[in-house]
Design an enzyme around this catalytic site. Structure first.
Site, short mmCIF file in Angstrom:
data_model
loop_
_atom_site.label_atom_id
_atom_site.label_comp_id
_atom_site.label_asym_id
_atom_site.label_seq_id
_atom_site.Cartn_x
_atom_site.Cartn_y
_atom_site.Cartn_z
N PHE A 43 43.65 38.65 36.91
CA PHE A 43 42.75 39.70 37.35
C PHE A 43 41.82 40.02 36.18
O PHE A 43 42.27 40.54 35.16
CB PHE A 43 43.56 40.93 37.76
N ASN A 62 44.69 47.36 35.80
CA ASN A 62 44.08 46.30 35.00
C ASN A 62 44.89 45.01 35.16
O ASN A 62 45.78 44.92 36.01
CB ASN A 62 43.97 46.73 33.53
N CYS A 63 44.60 44.01 34.32
CA CYS A 63 45.25 42.71 34.45
C CYS A 63 46.77 42.79 34.26
O CYS A 63 47.52 42.00 34.84
CB CYS A 63 44.65 41.71 33.45
N GLU A 64 47.21 43.75 33.45
CA GLU A 64 48.66 43.89 33.24
C GLU A 64 49.35 44.48 34.46
O GLU A 64 50.46 44.06 34.82
CB GLU A 64 48.92 44.76 32.01
N VAL A 114 49.84 41.48 36.94
CA VAL A 114 50.92 40.52 36.68
C VAL A 114 52.30 41.17 36.75
O VAL A 114 53.27 40.53 37.15
CB VAL A 114 50.74 39.81 35.31
#
Length: 219
Positions: free
Chosen positions: A61, A148-150, A153
């Site tokens: 992302f 966010n990207c974290e 995942v």
């Protein structure tokens, strides 16, 4: 009409690009990664995360400003540079996309499943992790603190959309803003401003006392 020398030049350029791509890809040993692995790479101002899908493909992302200005899929499909990424964060424009391992890593070292040591929740099966990552493909609104990207995942691998980076950032901000020293300084500045104006009233006295008191209680 294309001349022989132009064809030779085009062939040379294409060969050079292919060699650069091979050199870039050869930096990473694909045998080290398996489907469903959580990959982590340090970038300029933060750590970026992705899910390995297998066959040199990583779902991640990532913010990107380019789709705001163009619908050219070929241009958008190219590797997202730091400039595109940072402007995408500001514009809150992002998507879950699939890139090669080299494009995802952007030249950085890759950590594999490092979050397994930090998260109390056991990871899901690799195929389920990858299935979740693929299911969320497409454009989404980006939030630096709240999604966010974290977050992406962590949801895919552990079923919990959380971010340790966000927690650490908020903790640091809290220590700076909600500190006793800041409460003292706020009270001193408020009192000094009120005395300088020379007209203490209930309207300006209450905020002068309430703001530093709130910071003091939060410290």
């Amino acid at each position: 009409m294309i001349t022989f020398f132009q064809l030779l030049s085009l062939f040379f350029i294409a060969s050079k690009v292919d060699e650069e791509d091979k050199d870039k890809d050869s930096k990473y040993d694909l045998t080290l990664y398996k489907r469903g692995d959580l990959l982590e790479v340090p970038r300029t101002l933060f750590t970026h995360f992705g899910i390995y899908l297998g066959n040199n493909r990583v779902a991640h992302f990532i913010p990107d400003i380019l789709p705001v200005f163009t619908k050219n899929k070929a241009a958008i499909g190219k590797m997202v540079t730091n400039n595109r990424l940072i402007l995408g964060v500001i514009a809150k424009s992002a998507s879950v996309r699939v890139d090669s391992l080299a494009d995802f890593a952007y030249g950085s070292e890759i950590l594999v499943n490092h979050m397994d040591k930090l998260c109390s929740q056991p990871p899901l099966e690799g195929d389920e992790v990858a299935r979740r990552a693929e299911k969320l493909m497409g454009s989404m609104t980006y939030s630096l603190l709240w999604y966010n990207c974290e977050h992406y995942v962590m949801y895919c691998r552990y079923g919990m959309a959380i971010s340790y980076q966000t927690y650490q950032f908020c903790s640091t901000v809290r220590k700076i803003i909600c500190s006793r020293m800041n409460a003292y300084l706020t009270a001193l500045c408020g009192t000094g401003t009120m005395l300088y104006l020379g007209s203490p009233t209930l309207l300006n006295t209450v905020p002068t006392l309430l703001v530093p008191f709130t910071i003091w209680m939060a410290s």
